[in-house]
Design an enzyme around this catalytic site. Structure first.
Site, PDB file in Angstrom:
ATOM      1  N   ASP A   1     -23.000  10.047   9.040  1.00  0.00           N
ATOM      2  CA  ASP A   1     -23.700   9.715   7.792  1.00  0.00           C
ATOM      3  C   ASP A   1     -23.645   8.226   7.454  1.00  0.00           C
ATOM      4  O   ASP A   1     -24.195   7.814   6.424  1.00  0.00           O
ATOM      5  CB  ASP A   1     -23.132  10.553   6.644  1.00  0.00           C
ATOM      6  CG  ASP A   1     -23.527  12.014   6.776  1.00  0.00           C
ATOM      7  OD1 ASP A   1     -24.691  12.274   7.139  1.00  0.00           O
ATOM      8  OD2 ASP A   1     -22.677  12.894   6.544  1.00  0.00           O
TER       9      ASP A   1
ATOM     10  N   ASP B   1     -30.116  16.644  10.173  1.00  0.00           N
ATOM     11  CA  ASP B   1     -30.057  15.531   9.222  1.00  0.00           C
ATOM     12  C   ASP B   1     -29.816  14.188   9.915  1.00  0.00           C
ATOM     13  O   ASP B   1     -30.117  13.132   9.367  1.00  0.00           O
ATOM     14  CB  ASP B   1     -28.931  15.708   8.197  1.00  0.00           C
ATOM     15  CG  ASP B   1     -28.594  17.142   7.866  1.00  0.00           C
ATOM     16  OD1 ASP B   1     -29.041  18.050   8.580  1.00  0.00           O
ATOM     17  OD2 ASP B   1     -27.867  17.361   6.898  1.00  0.00           O
TER      18      ASP B   1
END
Ligand code: GLY
Length: 395
Positions: A110, A171
């Protein structure tokens, strides 16, 4: 009332009013939270302070969602030119410079979400060289998760954790733009090669033959062989988690833009077509696309907001006027529903810009609440309709 940008796009009063309401909330949140960070999701419409963890005090900068906060402030500044937003965006971006320098909670894919919306945006918009160096350090750290011979970036956890080893998630397509940016900045091919191989691996294995997606997929780290799909936040391994499908629309489109690989554009289209074919009457999906209008399942408004931005991107990239108009119209319809039914009717009633999201239903996290990424992508979707036509997203 904040003055909106004098961008060249014609002012749609519905969008202008929605931006005005959103910015009222953003401004109030800046006053409420100062230099601290809210939690990922609201509780009864209010963002609690981010809880303390592992030596990081309450309100500290950890987890995958904190950059949506300065990301919104950068957008708000671009929309208005108001120095209050610039100052808030700068203060938080400086904290991201510190976060990577101190190595605080950075062992995650992330880093792309985190450093694109904070430091890359800050560098692009203000020429902040410390932000540029921090984003490059984050990109370099992210490369440590690129696994050979599989050619994918491991999403979560320690690289030796048997539960997470060789696992990536849809993602991650939103994290590779940090590497694309790093390739442009440095000219180093290793960044661009990782983007190309990772995105191709996901196109091959996380996108299923029926155009739905797995949430996550495992590779054998020793041989590089693709193993199996699995869910973490969806209803079932073979169901289609709504937000994952939305990440696929936007993520494959962005990675096509970066690589020129036409199969990634096709993958974005396939994700979009499946997503649009599984929307309920009001065009905002239930949290997993297996659910329909008679299910009573909660919606995920954040998936809708991400999809609007992805469809906008897709509409720009496809080389077919009819398809472009189709994706643009679909984006407009979803956004109109968000503005009308999912933004708070009274901005004082919630800290969130967008109501009725779902973070992780299987773990009962943030169900039917606002969340930071839903807020960010809603504001990005609105900004795309107001800022000048040559405006580029931070990704
Ligand atoms: N990237 C994590 C999520 O969408 O929940």
């Amino acid at each position: 009332m904040t003055q909106l940008s004098t961008g060249s796009a014609p002012a749609d009063p519905t969008v202008s009013n929605a931006i005005g309401a959103a910015l009222t909330t953003v401004r109030r949140n800046i006053a409420t939270f100062g230099d601290r960070y809210p939690d990922d999701v609201t509780a009864d419409g209010r963002y609690p302070l981010r809880p303390a963890t592992d030596g990081i005090a309450e309100g500290g900068n950890w987890g995958w969602t904190t950059s949506f906060w300065p990301g919104m402030f950068w957008l708000a500044w671009e929309l208005t030119g108001d120095g209050e937003y610039l100052s808030a965006a700068r203060r938080h971006t400086t904290d991201f410079v510190r976060r990577v320098r101190e190595g605080e909670d950075i062992d995650t894919h992330d880093l792309g979400f985190l450093y694109t919306l904070s430091c890359v945006a800050g560098w692009r918009l203000t020429g902040d060289t410390a932000a540029c160096a921090a984003a490059l350090a984050a990109a370099d750290h992210l490369m440590g998760r690129f696994l050979e011979p599989a050619g994918i970036i491991q999403a979560w956890g320690d690289l030796n954790d048997p539960a997470q080893r060789g696992r990536t998630i849809i993602d991650s397509l939103m994290n590779t733009p940090l590497l694309t940016w790093a390739a442009e900045q440095t000219g180093e091919r290793r960044f661009a090669d990782a983007v190309r191989r990772h995105a191709a691996g996901l196109r091959e294995h996380i996108l299923r033959d029926d155009d739905s997606t797995f949430h996550t997929f495992y590779w054998d780290v020793a041989t590089g062989a693709p193993l199996r799909g699995a869910t973490e936040q969806g209803a079932a391994d073979r169901s289609c988690w709504a937000r994952g499908q939305a990440w696929g629309i936007y993520g494959f489109a962005l990675n096509h833009r970066a690589t020129g690989d036409s199969t990634l554009l096709d993958a974005s289209r396939r994700c979009a077509d499946y997503f649009l074919a599984h929307l309920p009457a009001d065009r905002v999906p239930y949290w997993d696309l297996v659910y329909g209008d008679d299910s009573g399942a909660p919606r995920d408004s954040s998936a809708a907001a991400i999809a609007v931005c992805g469809l906008d991107e897709l509409a720009e990239l496809v080389d077919d006027p009819a398809a472009s108009a189709h994706y643009r119209a679909a984006a407009e319809a979803i956004l109109a529903s968000l503005i009308r039914h999912y933004a708070p009717a009274d901005p004082t009633g919630s800290d969130a810009l967008l109501l009725h999201g779902v973070y992780d239903l299987p773990k009962d996290r943030g169900v039917d609440e606002g969340n930071l990424w839903g807020d960010y992508f809603y504001l990005e979707a609105l900004s795309r309709r107001t800022l000048p036509a040559d405006w580029r997203p931070y990704w």
